[in-house]
Design an enzyme around this catalytic site. Structure first.
Site, PDB file in Angstrom:
ATOM      1  N   GLY A   1      23.102  88.581  17.743  1.00 43.55           N
ATOM      2  CA  GLY A   1      21.668  88.771  17.910  1.00 43.55           C
ATOM      3  C   GLY A   1      21.329  90.009  18.721  1.00 43.55           C
ATOM      4  O   GLY A   1      22.212  90.805  19.081  1.00 43.55           O
TER       5      GLY A   1
ATOM      6  N   CYS B   1      37.080  87.582  14.544  1.00 41.05           N
ATOM      7  CA  CYS B   1      36.419  86.338  14.966  1.00 41.05           C
ATOM      8  C   CYS B   1      36.926  85.975  16.359  1.00 41.05           C
ATOM      9  O   CYS B   1      38.142  85.889  16.570  1.00 41.05           O
ATOM     10  CB  CYS B   1      36.732  85.202  13.995  1.00 41.05           C
ATOM     11  SG  CYS B   1      36.226  83.599  14.645  1.00 41.05           S
TER      12      CYS B   1
END
Lengths: 270, 302
Positions: B214, B127
């Protein structure tokens, strides 16, 4: 075709309307948001503070949209304190819309929950006979009465303000006034938005009488577009599958009227 | 003949190739059920920490050209709460994602799941927007080995390391996870990124820096999967910008045994899983493949 934006666009606050001592409406120009469907919402960015899901208030002038906020927590107070000329960001519109039935309909709202209901009133069919029930604690918290009458000027309609202390309009909870009214009036559909306990009672009442009912729900929202899961309720995402749900679904929900999720995702009781 | 869409990722067997990626929609059992019924091969939970975390203030997720920027801040209800919630689970393959700073935290969290039906653990080593965890752990290969080997010593289910692009060569992080005994690698996480609103001149995300996901990151992710699968003998789960069956196959040909889908849910909704399944099945029929494993790593032969 509605265009949906996922990136905030900055808008200037053109006008601030004092609705009550704790509620204000902020008017912006946004052709896209001006025409959103009743029940849809935008994410409103207060730069440096937060971004909040908000229903879009009806403004009579073409191309104008607005947000109505009650000052409560840090973020809503920051929005409430903004002035004409200040900047906010908007993205959206997101979510589904109310399904407006024919005939006699009741709109039951509390506080800023009236915002999507007034938009529903704007989208009402000319043949709809519309009753708006607005709940508040006392006279100085009643707002949108004039706006409701103006939006519905071409419909058969009545606007009933209800105050818990009886200082204005009908005395009592909006749900009690609705229950009394429903004994003599046969509604074809009921729509509600406001505090969840209120909506829960409205849905129960409508379901018990077999009246079509829909509620526009609020949950902790972050993305607004069905990615983060913060607003999940049972198996639905309130931002994407809602915010409008019908009485049949809500009657079977384990969470509606009982629990909502905190920022961490832990379920908390209402 | 209907092609067989089941996949094996080392010791992990799934009925379908595309899983829900960590961080997306993953906090309630009812939602997991729904996503699984809609065609996902497994669901990966949000990354769970020892204690509940609230995450950052909004804006936490915004769309941009080519994908999304997010800095949610790993908001999650904490491993003990989550373990209690999934106890009734019988048939949904749940991969539990865990995040922490030291091996003791991971051991504590894994122990919460002793009575749960867990398909695997995925360790978040990547992360990019929370201090002392995620990518900061992944950037420390020695710590990665310690954490993975501790989790392996206490977990009954297989262990996956999820890597991303930090300051250390991610291939060294992969090696460290392999040394610790990892059963598989998920690659990649979001890529550290930011966006600035021109009108206000402000970073859009409240945390300023977040992760990019994305379509924009897909070619980067394909390259990473290809490099890992070429260099090491460990099953890889491909993740990063997958929104169609063609995207999923690109990762399979690069060497992934299965894939994860995240941001595409924001564009295609959860129908994306059945779209990927159907598209891959049609491709297999057309090209004459009967098993997913026949297609893994095909691009490496050139």
């Amino acid at each position: 075709m509605q265009s949906v934006s996922k990136t905030p666009s900055i808008r200037i606050i053109e006008k601030v309307i004092d609705e009550t001592p704790t509620v204000r409406t902020f008017v912006i120009s946004d052709a896209n948001l001006a025409d959103v469907l009743p029940g849809q919402f935008a994410m409103v960015w207060i730069p440096g503070v937060n971004e909040l899901p908000m229903s879009v208030m009806v403004i009579p002038e073409k191309g104008k949209a607005a947000f109505t906020v009650r000052k409560r927590g840090v973020s809503s107070t920051a929005l409430y304190d903004l002035k004409a000329g200040d900047q906010i960001g908007v993205r959206g519109p997101y979510g589904n819309a109310f399904d407006i039935k024919d005939g006699k309909i009741a709109l039951v709202g509390g506080g800023t929950g009236l915002v999507p209901l007034l938009r529903l009133a704007k989208f009402a069919k000319p043949t709809n006979d519309v009753t708006i029930l607005m709940g508040s604690k006392s006279k100085d918290e009643v707002f949108f009465e004039d706006a409701a009458n103006q939006i519905l000027q071409n419909n058969k309609h009545q606007v009933i303000a209800c105050t818990e202390d009886g200082s204005y309009g009908e005395k009592g909870f909006v749900t009690d006034v609705l229950a009394k009214l429903a004994q003599t009036t046969k509604f074809d559909a009921i729509y509600t938005c406001g505090p969840e306990i209120m909506m829960h009672k409205v849905v129960q009442l409508a379901n018990s009488k077999g009246i079509f009912v829909q509620a526009s729900l609020e949950r902790m929202m972050k993305c607004g577009i069905g990615i983060c899961g913060s607003c999940c309720m049972d198996e639905v995402m309130v931002c994407h599958d809602g915010t409008v749900f019908d009485g049949e679904f809500l009657a079977n929900s384990k969470e509606f009227g009982h629990t909502h999720r905190a920022k961490s995702g832990i379920l908390e009781n209402y | 003949m209907t092609p067989d869409l089941s996949v094996s990722i080392g010791p992990i067997s799934l009925g379908r190739p595309a899983m829900l990626a960590s961080g997306i929609l993953g906090i309630s059992m009812e939602v997991f059920n729904r996503i699984y019924r809609n065609g996902a091969g497994a669901v990966v939970s949000k990354s769970l920490s020892k204690e509940p975390w609230e995450g950052y203030a909004n804006p936490t997720i915004v769309g941009i050209k080519g994908g999304y920027l997010n800095a949610v801040g790993l908001s999650n209800p904490g491993a003990p709460y989550f373990a209690e919630m999934i106890k009734p689970n019988k048939d949904v393959p749940i991969i539990v994602s865990l995040v922490g700073s030291i091996e003791d935290e991971f051991e504590f969290m894994v122990k919460q799941f002793e009575n749960c039906n867990v398909t695997a653990y995925e360790l978040n080593l990547s992360c990019p927007h929370v201090e002392k965890v995620g990518l900061e752990v992944g950037d420390d290969p020695k710590l990665v080995t310690k954490i993975v080997s501790r989790v392996k010593s206490v977990a009954k289910a297989p262990v996956i390391g999820k890597v991303g692009l930090g300051t250390t060569n991610y291939l060294d992080t992969v090696k460290a996870a392999i040394d610790g005994g990892a059963d598989a690698i998920t690659a990649i996480n979001t890529i550290r990124a930011m966006g600035i609103d021109v009108e206000t001149q402000r970073p859009i995300l409240s945390h300023k820096i977040g992760g990019l996901s994305g379509p924009a990151i897909k070619p980067v992710a394909v390259r990473c999967v290809y490099e890992i699968a070429s260099k090491y003998d460990i099953p890889v789960i491909g993740c990063g910008g997958i929104s169609s069956w063609e995207d999923a196959l690109e990762f399979i040909f690069a060497g992934a045994s299965a894939v994860q889908v995240g941001s595409a849910v924001g564009d295609r909704w959860i129908d994306v899983f059945s779209e990927i399944n159907d598209g891959i099945a049609n491709y297999m029929k057309k090209k004459g493949y009967s098993k997913m494993s026949e297609m893994v790593g095909l691009a490496k032969r050139f």
